[in-house]
Design an enzyme around this catalytic site. Structure first.
Site, PDB file in Angstrom:
ATOM      1  N   GLY A  59       0.834  -1.214   0.000  1.00 12.27           N
ATOM      2  CA  GLY A  59       0.000   0.000   0.000  1.00 12.27           C
ATOM      3  C   GLY A  59       0.858   1.250   0.000  1.00 12.27           C
ATOM      4  O   GLY A  59       0.522   2.258   0.623  1.00 12.27           O
ATOM      5  N   ALA A  60       1.980   1.193  -0.727  1.00 12.69           N
ATOM      6  CA  ALA A  60       3.003   2.246  -0.619  1.00 12.69           C
ATOM      7  C   ALA A  60       2.864   3.342  -1.666  1.00 12.69           C
ATOM      8  O   ALA A  60       3.714   4.222  -1.757  1.00 12.69           O
ATOM      9  CB  ALA A  60       4.397   1.619  -0.694  1.00 12.69           C
ATOM     10  N   ASP A 113      -2.026  -7.337  -5.799  1.00 10.83           N
ATOM     11  CA  ASP A 113      -3.116  -7.293  -4.827  1.00 10.83           C
ATOM     12  C   ASP A 113      -2.695  -8.176  -3.656  1.00 10.83           C
ATOM     13  O   ASP A 113      -2.484  -9.383  -3.834  1.00 10.83           O
ATOM     14  CB  ASP A 113      -4.395  -7.832  -5.488  1.00 10.83           C
ATOM     15  CG  ASP A 113      -5.598  -7.837  -4.546  1.00 10.83           C
ATOM     16  OD1 ASP A 113      -5.406  -7.801  -3.317  1.00 10.83           O
ATOM     17  OD2 ASP A 113      -6.724  -7.893  -5.063  1.00 10.83           O
ATOM     18  N   VAL A 114      -2.571  -7.599  -2.477  1.00  9.08           N
ATOM     19  CA  VAL A 114      -2.041  -8.369  -1.336  1.00  9.08           C
ATOM     20  C   VAL A 114      -2.939  -9.536  -0.936  1.00  9.08           C
ATOM     21  O   VAL A 114      -2.495 -10.439  -0.237  1.00  9.08           O
ATOM     22  CB  VAL A 114      -1.792  -7.472  -0.093  1.00  9.08           C
ATOM     23  CG1 VAL A 114      -0.728  -6.425  -0.378  1.00  9.08           C
ATOM     24  CG2 VAL A 114      -3.080  -6.834   0.411  1.00  9.08           C
ATOM     25  N   ARG A 162       0.674   5.686  -1.736  1.00  8.15           N
ATOM     26  CA  ARG A 162       0.213   6.967  -1.160  1.00  8.15           C
ATOM     27  C   ARG A 162       0.139   6.866   0.361  1.00  8.15           C
ATOM     28  O   ARG A 162       0.368   5.793   0.947  1.00  8.15           O
ATOM     29  CB  ARG A 162      -1.151   7.341  -1.736  1.00  8.15           C
ATOM     30  CG  ARG A 162      -2.277   6.444  -1.259  1.00  8.15           C
ATOM     31  CD  ARG A 162      -3.610   6.845  -1.876  1.00  8.15           C
ATOM     32  NE  ARG A 162      -4.705   6.315  -1.085  1.00  8.15           N
ATOM     33  CZ  ARG A 162      -5.980   6.332  -1.454  1.00  8.15           C
ATOM     34  NH1 ARG A 162      -6.317   6.839  -2.633  1.00  8.15           N
ATOM     35  NH2 ARG A 162      -6.922   5.855  -0.669  1.00  8.15           N
ATOM     36  N   TYR A 183     -13.515  -3.477  10.178  1.00 10.48           N
ATOM     37  CA  TYR A 183     -12.161  -2.897  10.284  1.00 10.48           C
ATOM     38  C   TYR A 183     -11.581  -3.104  11.692  1.00 10.48           C
ATOM     39  O   TYR A 183     -10.410  -3.469  11.849  1.00 10.48           O
ATOM     40  CB  TYR A 183     -12.265  -1.413   9.932  1.00 10.48           C
ATOM     41  CG  TYR A 183     -10.983  -0.636   9.871  1.00 10.48           C
ATOM     42  CD1 TYR A 183     -10.132  -0.726   8.765  1.00 10.48           C
ATOM     43  CD2 TYR A 183     -10.631   0.242  10.903  1.00 10.48           C
ATOM     44  CE1 TYR A 183      -8.971   0.029   8.704  1.00 10.48           C
ATOM     45  CE2 TYR A 183      -9.476   1.000  10.840  1.00 10.48           C
ATOM     46  CZ  TYR A 183      -8.648   0.890   9.739  1.00 10.48           C
ATOM     47  OH  TYR A 183      -7.508   1.638   9.671  1.00 10.48           O
ATOM     48  N   ALA A 184     -12.405  -2.886  12.714  1.00  5.82           N
ATOM     49  CA  ALA A 184     -11.937  -3.062  14.099  1.00  5.82           C
ATOM     50  C   ALA A 184     -11.539  -4.522  14.337  1.00  5.82           C
ATOM     51  O   ALA A 184     -10.518  -4.800  14.973  1.00  5.82           O
ATOM     52  CB  ALA A 184     -13.031  -2.641  15.083  1.00  5.82           C
ATOM     53  N   ALA A 217     -10.549  -6.676  12.046  1.00  4.35           N
ATOM     54  CA  ALA A 217      -9.313  -6.946  11.296  1.00  4.35           C
ATOM     55  C   ALA A 217      -8.098  -6.354  12.018  1.00  4.35           C
ATOM     56  O   ALA A 217      -7.052  -7.012  12.128  1.00  4.35           O
ATOM     57  CB  ALA A 217      -9.425  -6.371   9.881  1.00  4.35           C
ATOM     58  N   LYS A 218      -8.235  -5.129  12.520  1.00  2.00           N
ATOM     59  CA  LYS A 218      -7.090  -4.459  13.157  1.00  2.00           C
ATOM     60  C   LYS A 218      -6.757  -5.091  14.517  1.00  2.00           C
ATOM     61  O   LYS A 218      -5.594  -5.120  14.926  1.00  2.00           O
ATOM     62  CB  LYS A 218      -7.359  -2.957  13.290  1.00  2.00           C
ATOM     63  CG  LYS A 218      -7.395  -2.212  11.951  1.00  2.00           C
ATOM     64  CD  LYS A 218      -6.161  -2.485  11.112  1.00  2.00           C
ATOM     65  CE  LYS A 218      -5.928  -1.443  10.032  1.00  2.00           C
ATOM     66  NZ  LYS A 218      -4.775  -1.800   9.170  1.00  2.00           N
ATOM     67  N   SER A 240      -4.559  -0.271  14.267  1.00  2.00           N
ATOM     68  CA  SER A 240      -5.253   1.018  14.329  1.00  2.00           C
ATOM     69  C   SER A 240      -5.827   1.190  15.717  1.00  2.00           C
ATOM     70  O   SER A 240      -6.139   0.193  16.397  1.00  2.00           O
ATOM     71  CB  SER A 240      -6.398   1.054  13.303  1.00  2.00           C
ATOM     72  OG  SER A 240      -7.244   2.156  13.544  1.00  2.00           O
TER      73      SER A 240
HETATM   74  N1  NAD Z   1      -5.057   7.276   8.123  1.00  6.49           N
HETATM   75  C1  NAD Z   1      -5.331   6.919   9.374  1.00  6.49           C
HETATM   76  O1  NAD Z   1      -5.784   7.738  10.200  1.00  6.49           O
HETATM   77  C2  NAD Z   1      -5.069   5.508   9.834  1.00  6.49           C
HETATM   78  C3  NAD Z   1      -5.307   5.223  11.183  1.00  6.49           C
HETATM   79  C4  NAD Z   1      -5.077   3.923  11.633  1.00  6.49           C
HETATM   80  C5  NAD Z   1      -4.612   2.940  10.770  1.00  6.49           C
HETATM   81  N2  NAD Z   1      -4.406   3.254   9.454  1.00  6.49           N
HETATM   82  C6  NAD Z   1      -3.926   2.158   8.606  1.00  6.49           C
HETATM   83  O2  NAD Z   1      -2.735   2.553   7.959  1.00  6.49           O
HETATM   84  C7  NAD Z   1      -2.652   1.946   6.670  1.00  6.49           C
HETATM   85  C8  NAD Z   1      -2.476   3.015   5.605  1.00  6.49           C
HETATM   86  O3  NAD Z   1      -3.550   3.950   5.713  1.00  6.49           O
HETATM   87  P1  NAD Z   1      -3.640   5.262   4.789  1.00  6.49           P
HETATM   88  O4  NAD Z   1      -4.419   6.256   5.580  1.00  6.49           O
HETATM   89  O5  NAD Z   1      -2.305   5.624   4.253  1.00  6.49           O
HETATM   90  O6  NAD Z   1      -4.606   4.702   3.623  1.00  6.49           O
HETATM   91  P2  NAD Z   1      -4.740   5.115   2.068  1.00  6.49           P
HETATM   92  O7  NAD Z   1      -6.120   4.725   1.690  1.00  6.49           O
HETATM   93  O8  NAD Z   1      -4.317   6.536   1.865  1.00  6.49           O
HETATM   94  O9  NAD Z   1      -3.672   4.153   1.368  1.00  6.49           O
HETATM   95  C9  NAD Z   1      -3.861   2.762   1.367  1.00  6.49           C
HETATM   96  C10 NAD Z   1      -3.081   2.172   0.190  1.00  6.49           C
HETATM   97  O10 NAD Z   1      -3.305   0.752   0.195  1.00  6.49           O
HETATM   98  C11 NAD Z   1      -3.489   0.334  -1.148  1.00  6.49           C
HETATM   99  N3  NAD Z   1      -4.261  -0.902  -1.206  1.00  6.49           N
HETATM  100  C12 NAD Z   1      -5.566  -1.090  -0.903  1.00  6.49           C
HETATM  101  N4  NAD Z   1      -5.928  -2.364  -1.149  1.00  6.49           N
HETATM  102  C13 NAD Z   1      -4.827  -3.003  -1.609  1.00  6.49           C
HETATM  103  C14 NAD Z   1      -4.571  -4.330  -2.034  1.00  6.49           C
HETATM  104  N5  NAD Z   1      -5.544  -5.256  -2.034  1.00  6.49           N
HETATM  105  N6  NAD Z   1      -3.324  -4.655  -2.445  1.00  6.49           N
HETATM  106  C15 NAD Z   1      -2.341  -3.726  -2.469  1.00  6.49           C
HETATM  107  N7  NAD Z   1      -2.526  -2.443  -2.066  1.00  6.49           N
HETATM  108  C16 NAD Z   1      -3.756  -2.089  -1.657  1.00  6.49           C
HETATM  109  C17 NAD Z   1      -4.250   1.490  -1.788  1.00  6.49           C
HETATM  110  O11 NAD Z   1      -4.178   1.440  -3.209  1.00  6.49           O
HETATM  111  C18 NAD Z   1      -3.561   2.702  -1.169  1.00  6.49           C
HETATM  112  O12 NAD Z   1      -2.461   3.140  -1.935  1.00  6.49           O
HETATM  113  C19 NAD Z   1      -3.940   1.126   6.506  1.00  6.49           C
HETATM  114  O13 NAD Z   1      -3.701  -0.212   6.886  1.00  6.49           O
HETATM  115  C20 NAD Z   1      -4.879   1.791   7.488  1.00  6.49           C
HETATM  116  O14 NAD Z   1      -5.899   0.920   7.881  1.00  6.49           O
HETATM  117  C21 NAD Z   1      -4.616   4.498   8.971  1.00  6.49           C
END
Ligand code: NAD
Length: 252
Positions: A12-13, A62-63, A15, A153-154, A156-157, A141
């Site tokens: 998920g790198a 796709d992970v 963005r 989501y809760a 899963a996390k 999370s």
């Molecule tokens: N932003 C927050 O406040 C927050 C808080 C707690 C946890 N998180 C966790 O941190 C992580 C990143 O969050 P973020 O805010 O940067 O999210 P984001 O939505 O900005 O980025 C997530 C990235 O994951 C990629 N992705 C989604 N499904 C995928 C798949 N099947 N295979 C490969 N890549 C895939 C997307 O294309 C995207 O680039 C996530 O696991 C999220 O649950 C985020």
């Protein structure tokens, strides 16, 4: 001190938090596989890393797909080096109250967060064991503690926390640590989408959340990247099976 060249996979790198982690690990001296759904989006981050003098590879996968993960991992090993650092960051939201949540929304969240982390950990552990050294960091999370509208989501996390502790128990003897980072509110596209879904301008949404955060500001992707930099690095070998909340305070 001379430090070995490590290779990291960050999922998920393309963005958000994953992008910040990829940039940070590259700046720390690692070769970084920038893994996300779309190759072109990964390439943008690879170019950023290369422009800063780092080494990176764009990997579209796709992970949640078993063969896609196996192929991606083998490609990283062949083109960048044995992946001994894994950051399971890819994530999606499918929020809804329980009575409106579809089975598909439940399954999608489980597949990306939980199955994805399992598949990547299983595919990379052989390289870590082969090197006698490894670092696995899973993104949990503060929602793991429970959050309205996020039963999928809760779950899963919270599941990722149990997964992390079990990896720590199984892999510790091979020099491999596993830890979870549990962010609170971080300003990314994901939280912007949450605000949009609730019909609230992101600025107003952020202001309301920040009012509850003890350090008085929103989290940034770099805050998470800095914590992961430590957990993925050489100096954290005696820290394993932990969940670190990075939330600007003791609670979300
Ligand atoms: N932003 C927050 O406040 C927050 C808080 C707690 C946890 N998180 C966790 O941190 C992580 C990143 O969050 P973020 O805010 O940067 O999210 P984001 O939505 O900005 O980025 C997530 C990235 O994951 C990629 N992705 C989604 N499904 C995928 C798949 N099947 N295979 C490969 N890549 C895939 C997307 O294309 C995207 O680039 C996530 O696991 C999220 O649950 C985020």
């Amino acid at each position: 001190m001379n430090r070995p060249q490590r290779t990291a996979i960050v999922t998920g790198a393309a963005r958000g938090i994953g992008r910040a982690v990829a940039l940070r690990l590259a700046a720390d001296g690692m070769s970084v596989a920038v893994l996300d759904l779309e190759e072109t989006a990964c390439q943008v981050v690879v170019k950023e890393i290369e422009a800063a003098g780092g080494r990176a590879l764009a990997v579209a996968a796709d992970v949640s797909g078993e063969s896609a993960v196996e192929q991606a991992t083998q490609r990283v090993a062949a083109e960048l080096g044995a992946p001994t650092v894994l950051v399971n960051n890819a994530g999606v939201l499918r929020d809804n109250l329980l009575f409106k949540m579809s089975v598909q929304d439940w399954d999608t969240v489980m597949d990306v967060h939980l199955k994805g982390a399992f598949l990547l950990a299983r595919a990379t552990q052989q390289y870590m064991i082969g090197e006698g050294w490894g670092r696995i960091v899973n993104l949990s999370s503060s929602s793991a503690l429970g959050n309205r509208g996020q039963s999928n989501y809760a779950a899963a996390k919270a599941g990722l926390q149990g997964f992390t502790k079990t990896l720590a128990l199984e892999l510790g003897r091979f020099g491999v640590t596993a830890n979870a980072v549990a962010p609170g509110f971080i300003e990314t596209d994901m939280t912007a989408a949450t605000a949009a879904r609730m019909g609230v301008p992101f600025d107003d949404f952020t202001r309301a959340v920040v009012a509850q955060i003890p350090v008085g500001r929103a989290g940034q992707p770099q805050d998470i990247a800095a914590t992961i930099s430590f957990l993925a690095g050489e100096d954290s070998g005696f820290v394993s099976g932990q969940v670190i909340y990075v939330a600007g305070g003791p609670r979300n």
